[in-house]
Design a protein around this motif. Structure first.
Motif, PDB file in Angstrom:
ATOM      1  N   ARG A   9      -9.845 -48.675 -13.620  1.00 41.94           N
ATOM      2  CA  ARG A   9     -10.556 -49.368 -14.718  1.00 41.94           C
ATOM      3  C   ARG A   9     -11.710 -49.931 -14.381  1.00 41.94           C
ATOM      4  N   ILE A  10     -11.866 -50.676 -13.164  1.00 41.24           N
ATOM      5  CA  ILE A  10     -12.983 -51.167 -12.769  1.00 41.24           C
ATOM      6  C   ILE A  10     -14.015 -49.977 -12.432  1.00 41.24           C
ATOM      7  N   ALA A  11     -13.889 -48.856 -11.888  1.00 47.47           N
ATOM      8  CA  ALA A  11     -14.789 -47.973 -11.653  1.00 47.47           C
ATOM      9  C   ALA A  11     -15.332 -47.431 -12.832  1.00 47.47           C
ATOM     10  N   ALA A  12     -14.242 -47.409 -14.016  1.00 48.13           N
ATOM     11  CA  ALA A  12     -14.897 -46.822 -15.448  1.00 48.13           C
ATOM     12  C   ALA A  12     -16.050 -48.234 -15.824  1.00 48.13           C
ATOM     13  N   GLY A 155     -17.806 -53.063  -2.085  1.00 49.03           N
ATOM     14  CA  GLY A 155     -16.492 -53.691  -1.790  1.00 49.03           C
ATOM     15  C   GLY A 155     -16.507 -55.230  -2.186  1.00 49.03           C
ATOM     16  N   PHE A 156     -17.551 -55.816  -2.185  1.00 50.12           N
ATOM     17  CA  PHE A 156     -17.740 -57.557  -2.447  1.00 50.12           C
ATOM     18  C   PHE A 156     -17.398 -57.513  -3.889  1.00 50.12           C
ATOM     19  N   TYR A 157     -17.897 -56.485  -4.584  1.00 49.79           N
ATOM     20  CA  TYR A 157     -17.750 -56.694  -6.069  1.00 49.79           C
ATOM     21  C   TYR A 157     -16.236 -56.467  -6.317  1.00 49.79           C
ATOM     22  N   LEU A 158     -15.466 -55.546  -5.655  1.00 50.47           N
ATOM     23  CA  LEU A 158     -14.041 -55.307  -5.513  1.00 50.47           C
ATOM     24  C   LEU A 158     -13.381 -56.568  -5.413  1.00 50.47           C
ATOM     25  N   LEU A 159     -13.597 -57.284  -4.307  1.00 49.97           N
ATOM     26  CA  LEU A 159     -12.897 -58.140  -3.980  1.00 49.97           C
ATOM     27  C   LEU A 159     -13.194 -59.656  -4.723  1.00 49.97           C
ATOM     28  N   GLY A 180     -12.184 -45.570  -5.851  1.00 49.10           N
ATOM     29  CA  GLY A 180     -13.024 -46.773  -6.210  1.00 49.10           C
ATOM     30  C   GLY A 180     -14.343 -46.636  -5.540  1.00 49.10           C
ATOM     31  N   GLU A 181     -14.391 -46.531  -4.223  1.00 46.49           N
ATOM     32  CA  GLU A 181     -15.619 -46.366  -3.580  1.00 46.49           C
ATOM     33  C   GLU A 181     -16.845 -45.993  -4.299  1.00 46.49           C
TER      34      GLU A 181
END
Length: 277
Positions: A9-12, A155-159, A180-181
């Motif tokens: 979802r975040i990747a999309a 990675g920072f955005y994911l965190l 994700g990466e």
């Protein structure tokens, strides 16, 4: 929602450019664009830098590091620091502030610890990238340092989004790499306006492709990433061999070796990584 679905979802969202940044990131992006203006004078640059205290402190610290202060003449003000490091390094430092601001709203202690480790990793990769570029691969050192600063921005955005999705980070490195990466990282890099050559180098890092000795910006970044004494918390795998050293991947460079070059440049690497941290 399980972690794989959350990552997808975040990747999309990232692929669509639908990214949620803190307000201070938008402000620093505007500052970065102003600094990139070729008509920007050093006095105006110094004034702009001083509006962001973290950037001002890092600019002075970098100017006084071994990489930029070879004769031991410390500067004590932002204008002199800007003159010494130049606008390109200043742009990289602005990027470092943006990357840190992405995770600035994290309050969970475990996520904060991961964010802090990820930044220490990024700072070491940036410092090593600059030294390897100057002494080994002979690509542009300032571009190499910039690539090191932003290579983990996804990675920072994911965190920064992890609190919204409980269990998001429990899958470990393989899930992050597979789901994700690339998509999240590419989306955030595009949003930040990272130049295509730097994007290409970071994608080479994701793909794990390099030549030894390093020849390209991507080779440089990947080698620096492998040599960083602090690993990325998003890439840790149970039972992994751990951080590599120059001795494990040593090679000849001119009349010396990678190990010798890193020994000679140790003060530069320590100073740059500390100033960025």
């Amino acid at each position: 929602m399980d972690r794989i679905d959350a990552l997808k979802r975040i990747a999309a969202q990232a692929a669509r450019g639908d990214l949620s940044f803190p307000t201070n990131v938008d402000a620093t992006l505007k500052l970065q664009r102003a600094l990139a203006n070729p008509d920007c004078h050093v006095d105006e640059a110094a004034r702009l830098v001083q509006t962001e205290p973290l950037l001002a402190a890092r600019t002075v610290a970098i100017a006084n590091s071994a990489a930029y202060n070879r004769f031991g003449n410390d500067v004590t003000n932002v204008r002199s620091a800007v003159q010494r490091v130049g606008f390109r390094t200043l742009g990289a430092l602005a990027a470092s502030v943006i990357v840190r601001q992405l995770a600035g709203g994290i309050t969970d202690p475990e996520l904060r610890a991961k964010s802090d480790q990820l930044w220490r990793h990024s700072a070491h990769v940036a410092a090593l990238s600059q030294v390897i570029a100057k002494r080994v691969s002979h690509v542009d050192p300032e571009t190499a340092m910039f690539a090191g600063i932003v290579h983990e921005v996804g990675g920072f955005y994911l965190l920064s989004r992890a609190a919204e999705f409980p269990g998001l980070l429990e899958g470990g490195a393989d899930d992050w790499i597979e789901h994700g990466e690339t998509m999240i990282g590419r989306g955030v890099l595009l949003k930040l306006g990272v130049p295509a050559p730097v994007m290409g180098a970071i994608e080479a890092l994701w793909n794990g492709m390099r030549a030894l000795p390093p020849e390209t910006l991507g080779d440089t970044l990947l080698l620096a990433n492998d040599l960083s004494p602090v690993g990325s918390p998003l890439m840790e795998r149970p039972g992994a061999a751990g951080i590599q050293t120059a001795a494990t991947i040593d090679f000849a460079v001119g009349e010396g070796t990678l190990t010798l070059i890193l020994e000679e440049s140790a003060a530069e690497v320590r100073g740059l990584s500390a100033a960025l941290s």
